[in-house]
Design a protein around this motif. Structure first.
Motif, PDB file in Angstrom:
ATOM      1  N   TRP A 130      36.545  57.233  -9.471  1.00 18.25           N
ATOM      2  CA  TRP A 130      37.594  56.236  -9.284  1.00 18.25           C
ATOM      3  C   TRP A 130      37.290  55.326  -8.097  1.00 18.25           C
ATOM      4  O   TRP A 130      38.172  54.839  -7.413  1.00 18.25           O
ATOM      5  CB  TRP A 130      38.970  56.881  -9.138  1.00 18.25           C
ATOM      6  CG  TRP A 130      39.083  58.002  -8.145  1.00 18.25           C
ATOM      7  CD1 TRP A 130      39.326  57.901  -6.812  1.00 18.25           C
ATOM      8  CD2 TRP A 130      38.987  59.409  -8.421  1.00 18.25           C
ATOM      9  NE1 TRP A 130      39.380  59.141  -6.234  1.00 18.25           N
ATOM     10  CE2 TRP A 130      39.184  60.096  -7.200  1.00 18.25           C
ATOM     11  CE3 TRP A 130      38.757  60.155  -9.582  1.00 18.25           C
ATOM     12  CZ2 TRP A 130      39.149  61.483  -7.099  1.00 18.25           C
ATOM     13  CZ3 TRP A 130      38.728  61.528  -9.483  1.00 18.25           C
ATOM     14  CH2 TRP A 130      38.921  62.187  -8.266  1.00 18.25           C
ATOM     15  N   ARG A 131      36.021  55.071  -7.888  1.00 19.32           N
ATOM     16  CA  ARG A 131      35.587  54.229  -6.760  1.00 19.32           C
ATOM     17  C   ARG A 131      36.161  52.816  -6.853  1.00 19.32           C
ATOM     18  O   ARG A 131      36.413  52.169  -5.838  1.00 19.32           O
ATOM     19  CB  ARG A 131      34.061  54.183  -6.715  1.00 19.32           C
ATOM     20  CG  ARG A 131      33.479  53.416  -5.534  1.00 19.32           C
ATOM     21  CD  ARG A 131      31.969  53.582  -5.473  1.00 19.32           C
ATOM     22  NE  ARG A 131      31.619  54.965  -5.216  1.00 19.32           N
ATOM     23  CZ  ARG A 131      30.378  55.466  -5.371  1.00 19.32           C
ATOM     24  NH1 ARG A 131      29.420  54.687  -5.825  1.00 19.32           N
ATOM     25  NH2 ARG A 131      30.139  56.721  -5.107  1.00 19.32           N
ATOM     26  N   THR A 132      36.335  52.316  -8.065  1.00 23.00           N
ATOM     27  CA  THR A 132      36.840  50.945  -8.244  1.00 23.00           C
ATOM     28  C   THR A 132      38.351  50.896  -8.443  1.00 23.00           C
ATOM     29  O   THR A 132      38.894  49.854  -8.797  1.00 23.00           O
ATOM     30  CB  THR A 132      36.153  50.292  -9.461  1.00 23.00           C
ATOM     31  OG1 THR A 132      36.419  51.078 -10.644  1.00 23.00           O
ATOM     32  CG2 THR A 132      34.643  50.212  -9.248  1.00 23.00           C
ATOM     33  N   TRP A 133      39.032  51.999  -8.209  1.00 19.81           N
ATOM     34  CA  TRP A 133      40.482  52.058  -8.412  1.00 19.81           C
ATOM     35  C   TRP A 133      41.187  51.119  -7.432  1.00 19.81           C
ATOM     36  O   TRP A 133      40.897  51.128  -6.231  1.00 19.81           O
ATOM     37  CB  TRP A 133      40.965  53.485  -8.192  1.00 19.81           C
ATOM     38  CG  TRP A 133      42.386  53.739  -8.555  1.00 19.81           C
ATOM     39  CD1 TRP A 133      43.447  53.820  -7.698  1.00 19.81           C
ATOM     40  CD2 TRP A 133      42.932  53.954  -9.864  1.00 19.81           C
ATOM     41  NE1 TRP A 133      44.602  54.089  -8.378  1.00 19.81           N
ATOM     42  CE2 TRP A 133      44.321  54.179  -9.725  1.00 19.81           C
ATOM     43  CE3 TRP A 133      42.368  53.994 -11.135  1.00 19.81           C
ATOM     44  CZ2 TRP A 133      45.160  54.421 -10.802  1.00 19.81           C
ATOM     45  CZ3 TRP A 133      43.198  54.246 -12.227  1.00 19.81           C
ATOM     46  CH2 TRP A 133      44.576  54.451 -12.057  1.00 19.81           C
ATOM     47  N   THR A 134      42.108  50.315  -7.923  1.00 20.57           N
ATOM     48  CA  THR A 134      42.776  49.325  -7.068  1.00 20.57           C
ATOM     49  C   THR A 134      44.285  49.498  -7.004  1.00 20.57           C
ATOM     50  O   THR A 134      44.953  48.783  -6.269  1.00 20.57           O
ATOM     51  CB  THR A 134      42.485  47.894  -7.573  1.00 20.57           C
ATOM     52  OG1 THR A 134      42.950  47.758  -8.927  1.00 20.57           O
ATOM     53  CG2 THR A 134      40.995  47.585  -7.514  1.00 20.57           C
ATOM     54  N   TRP A 170      41.311  57.628  -2.238  1.00 23.16           N
ATOM     55  CA  TRP A 170      40.759  56.388  -2.767  1.00 23.16           C
ATOM     56  C   TRP A 170      40.975  55.267  -1.760  1.00 23.16           C
ATOM     57  O   TRP A 170      41.797  55.384  -0.862  1.00 23.16           O
ATOM     58  CB  TRP A 170      41.391  56.039  -4.118  1.00 23.16           C
ATOM     59  CG  TRP A 170      42.834  55.625  -4.107  1.00 23.16           C
ATOM     60  CD1 TRP A 170      43.337  54.352  -4.187  1.00 23.16           C
ATOM     61  CD2 TRP A 170      43.989  56.484  -4.010  1.00 23.16           C
ATOM     62  NE1 TRP A 170      44.710  54.356  -4.143  1.00 23.16           N
ATOM     63  CE2 TRP A 170      45.137  55.647  -4.054  1.00 23.16           C
ATOM     64  CE3 TRP A 170      44.167  57.869  -3.910  1.00 23.16           C
ATOM     65  CZ2 TRP A 170      46.435  56.162  -3.976  1.00 23.16           C
ATOM     66  CZ3 TRP A 170      45.456  58.376  -3.840  1.00 23.16           C
ATOM     67  CH2 TRP A 170      46.565  57.529  -3.871  1.00 23.16           C
ATOM     68  N   SER A 173      43.200  48.754  -1.653  1.00 21.13           N
ATOM     69  CA  SER A 173      42.658  47.458  -2.065  1.00 21.13           C
ATOM     70  C   SER A 173      43.251  46.295  -1.274  1.00 21.13           C
ATOM     71  O   SER A 173      42.849  45.158  -1.442  1.00 21.13           O
ATOM     72  CB  SER A 173      42.923  47.241  -3.566  1.00 21.13           C
ATOM     73  OG  SER A 173      44.314  47.257  -3.821  1.00 21.13           O
TER      74      SER A 173
END
Length: 242
Positions: A130-134, A170, A173
């Motif tokens: 979930w590195r790109t979870w915003t 996480w 953003s």
């Protein structure tokens, strides 16, 4: 504090090893990749079966730690408190009970609920998934973050959010309030507690709060939350929520 909580940490570790929450790993990973929550936290908890025995074990550890008296322990075990109901109330974001006995029972139930959901999240996979979870909610269980870890970089401060339910981490953003994007300088009150090393950030616009601290020196999250329980209570008394 770490020494005092050692018995609780030990029993919590045993619960982590022994529990077997049911999670469809492939489906959870697919959902997260598409920007959706990985699993239904309540359904996962129900898959773990009866939790009264876990409650008794963790409560015993609270007594050994000196956090609960023998009288309090026996009173709780003989009461008609519903462990599942306590954990569901925690998931739903219910406020900390005013009744001392029920508040204590909730604290024990949270240790159990957190262990079970942490185990479920571990089964989903590493945070690289979930590195790109915003989104401002947990990618795994959908819980809200209660702690933010701040570190400095060449691009400015970076915030890592920690789920209050399953401990997933996480990257935030955006800066400011996670709930409404309010600017910190205009809408967010920041109260520093140097003794604890935390800042309590409270949004006057949407009523959300978050505990923020530097990443360095982080101990067990169970201990961190015990140390900062009064900050949570102070925020709740102001009508705020995570």
């Amino acid at each position: 504090m770490a020494e005092q909580f050692a018995p609780v940490l030990r029993v919590r570790g045993e619960v982590l090893k022994e529990c077997a929450p049911v999670v469809d790993q492939a489906d959870a990973r697919r959902l997260i990749a598409s920007g959706q929550i990985g699993y239904d936290a309540l359904r996962v908890l129900k898959s773990c079966g009866e939790l009264n025995s876990c409650f008794a074990r963790v409560l015993d550890a609270f007594e050994v730690s000196g956090l609960v008296s023998n009288v309090e322990r026996r009173a709780l075990l003989s009461s008609e408190l519903d462990v599942d109901d306590l954990i569901c109330g925690w998931l739903a974001g219910n406020r900390t009970p005013r009744d001392p006995q029920r508040r204590l029972a909730r604290q024990v139930a949270i240790v159990i609920g957190n262990a079970l959901l942490r185990r479920a999240t571990e089964r989903v996979g590493t945070k690289a998934l979930w590195r790109t979870w915003t989104r401002p909610v947990c990618p795994c269980c959908g819980g809200a973050p209660d702690i933010a870890l701040v570190e400095r970089s060449g691009r400015g401060p970076l915030r890592t959010l920690i789920c209050a339910h399953c401990d997933a981490q996480w990257q935030a953003s955006r800066e400011g309030c996670l709930g409404c994007d309010a600017s910190e300088t205009l809408e967010i009150a920041r109260i520093s507690n140097r003794a604890l090393g935390y800042d309590l950030m409270m949004c006057n616009n949407c009523g959300r709060f978050l505990k923020e601290r530097p990443r360095r020196g982080l101990t067990s999250l169970l201990i961190e939350r015990a140390l900062t329980a009064e900050l949570d209570l102070a925020a709740e008394q102001r009508g705020l929520r995570i």
